[in-house]
Enzyme design. Structure first.
Site, PDB file in Angstrom:
ATOM      1  N   ASP A  30     -16.335   2.813 -29.594  1.00 63.19           N
ATOM      2  CA  ASP A  30     -17.639   3.446 -29.783  1.00 63.19           C
ATOM      3  C   ASP A  30     -18.414   2.702 -30.870  1.00 63.19           C
ATOM      4  OD1 ASP A  30     -18.744   6.614 -29.145  1.00 63.19           O
ATOM      5  OD2 ASP A  30     -19.700   5.478 -30.761  1.00 63.19           O
ATOM      6  N   ASN A  86     -17.927  15.456 -23.597  1.00 60.40           N
ATOM      7  CA  ASN A  86     -19.167  16.203 -23.793  1.00 60.40           C
ATOM      8  C   ASN A  86     -19.873  16.277 -22.444  1.00 60.40           C
ATOM      9  OD1 ASN A  86     -18.664  16.411 -26.560  1.00 60.40           O
ATOM     10  ND2 ASN A  86     -19.656  14.445 -26.971  1.00 60.40           N
ATOM     11  N   GLN A  93     -23.846  15.802 -24.805  1.00 57.09           N
ATOM     12  CA  GLN A  93     -23.791  14.524 -24.081  1.00 57.09           C
ATOM     13  C   GLN A  93     -25.117  13.786 -24.241  1.00 57.09           C
ATOM     14  OE1 GLN A  93     -22.856  14.884 -19.896  1.00 57.09           O
ATOM     15  NE2 GLN A  93     -22.598  12.672 -19.649  1.00 57.09           N
ATOM     16  N   HIS A  99     -17.695  10.032 -19.667  1.00 56.49           N
ATOM     17  CA  HIS A  99     -16.836   9.283 -20.589  1.00 56.49           C
ATOM     18  C   HIS A  99     -15.922  10.234 -21.347  1.00 56.49           C
ATOM     19  CE1 HIS A  99     -20.724  10.123 -22.496  1.00 56.49           C
ATOM     20  NE2 HIS A  99     -20.069  10.279 -23.627  1.00 56.49           N
ATOM     21  N   HIS A 101     -14.033  10.586 -24.871  1.00 56.87           N
ATOM     22  CA  HIS A 101     -13.876  10.081 -26.236  1.00 56.87           C
ATOM     23  C   HIS A 101     -12.394  10.174 -26.586  1.00 56.87           C
ATOM     24  CE1 HIS A 101     -18.225  10.406 -27.531  1.00 56.87           C
ATOM     25  NE2 HIS A 101     -18.252  11.263 -26.533  1.00 56.87           N
TER      26      HIS A 101
HETATM   27  P1  5GP Z   1     -21.893  11.410 -25.865  1.00 56.14           P
HETATM   28  O1  5GP Z   1     -22.727  11.919 -26.999  1.00 56.14           O
HETATM   29  O2  5GP Z   1     -22.740  11.146 -24.632  1.00 56.14           O
HETATM   30  O3  5GP Z   1     -20.681  12.222 -25.569  1.00 56.14           O
HETATM   31  O4  5GP Z   1     -21.314  10.024 -26.358  1.00 56.14           O
HETATM   32  C1  5GP Z   1     -21.989   8.832 -26.225  1.00 56.14           C
HETATM   33  C2  5GP Z   1     -21.320   7.862 -27.164  1.00 56.14           C
HETATM   34  O5  5GP Z   1     -21.760   6.558 -26.841  1.00 56.14           O
HETATM   35  C3  5GP Z   1     -21.665   8.089 -28.638  1.00 56.14           C
HETATM   36  O6  5GP Z   1     -20.472   8.351 -29.371  1.00 56.14           O
HETATM   37  C4  5GP Z   1     -22.334   6.790 -29.063  1.00 56.14           C
HETATM   38  O7  5GP Z   1     -21.996   6.400 -30.365  1.00 56.14           O
HETATM   39  C5  5GP Z   1     -21.829   5.806 -28.018  1.00 56.14           C
HETATM   40  N1  5GP Z   1     -22.732   4.708 -27.754  1.00 56.14           N
HETATM   41  C6  5GP Z   1     -24.074   4.798 -27.558  1.00 56.14           C
HETATM   42  N2  5GP Z   1     -24.578   3.577 -27.314  1.00 56.14           N
HETATM   43  C7  5GP Z   1     -23.532   2.705 -27.351  1.00 56.14           C
HETATM   44  C8  5GP Z   1     -23.433   1.294 -27.157  1.00 56.14           C
HETATM   45  O8  5GP Z   1     -24.406   0.578 -26.890  1.00 56.14           O
HETATM   46  N3  5GP Z   1     -22.201   0.741 -27.273  1.00 56.14           N
HETATM   47  C9  5GP Z   1     -21.088   1.495 -27.556  1.00 56.14           C
HETATM   48  N4  5GP Z   1     -19.929   0.853 -27.644  1.00 56.14           N
HETATM   49  N5  5GP Z   1     -21.155   2.831 -27.734  1.00 56.14           N
HETATM   50  C10 5GP Z   1     -22.363   3.427 -27.628  1.00 56.14           C
END
Ligand code: 5GP
Length: 113
Positions: A30, A86, A93, A99, A101
């Site tokens: 991440d 999420n 999310q 995805h 985590h």
């Molecule tokens: P969500 O909030 O949708 O469950 O998680 C999305 C995750 O994607 C977040 O933890 C955020 O830090 C990660 N993320 C967002 N943009 C990027 C990116 O460009 N590269 C990587 N490796 N992680 C990302």
């Protein structure tokens, strides 16, 4: 069909620190880690969120859970780890490509807040 930045990580249009890949899924670190180890495990199939998965995804979802375990082992998380999905806006999310985590490397309080 979702076309998110995670699709572009799969195709290598956006760089990522990839830690595992097979025909069905990809795992990468991440960009904004919430723990010493914070990896995202995604299916290559662009399912927007868990609540849009169907019975056709039965085997894929099982594959992801078993690979979450394998990636945690690979990264040395032998003291434990957490797997989080999420789902949707209230679930926090932000990227609409399913995805998992995988978090670890420190004690993780529960509930997370
Ligand atoms: P969500 O909030 O949708 O469950 O998680 C999305 C995750 O994607 C977040 O933890 C955020 O830090 C990660 N993320 C967002 N943009 C990027 C990116 O460009 N590269 C990587 N490796 N992680 C990302």
């Amino acid at each position: 069909m979702s076309d998110t930045l995670f699709s572009k990580i799969i195709t290598r249009e956006i760089p990522a620190d990839i830690v595992y890949e097979d025909d069905l899924c990809l795992a990468f670190r991440d960009i904004n880690p919430q723990a010493p180890i914070h990896v995202l495990l995604i299916p290559k199939k662009p399912i927007p969120k868990l609540s849009e998965a169907t019975a056709d995804d039965h085997a894929l979802l099982g594959h992801l859970l078993l690979k979450a375990k394998a990636v945690a082992e690979q990264l040395g998380l032998d003291q434990g780890f957490r797997v989080v999905i999420n789902n949707g806006d209230d679930g926090g999310q932000t990227v609409f490509h399913l995805h998992l985590h995988i978090l670890g490397g420190r004690f993780l309080a529960w509930p997370p807040g």
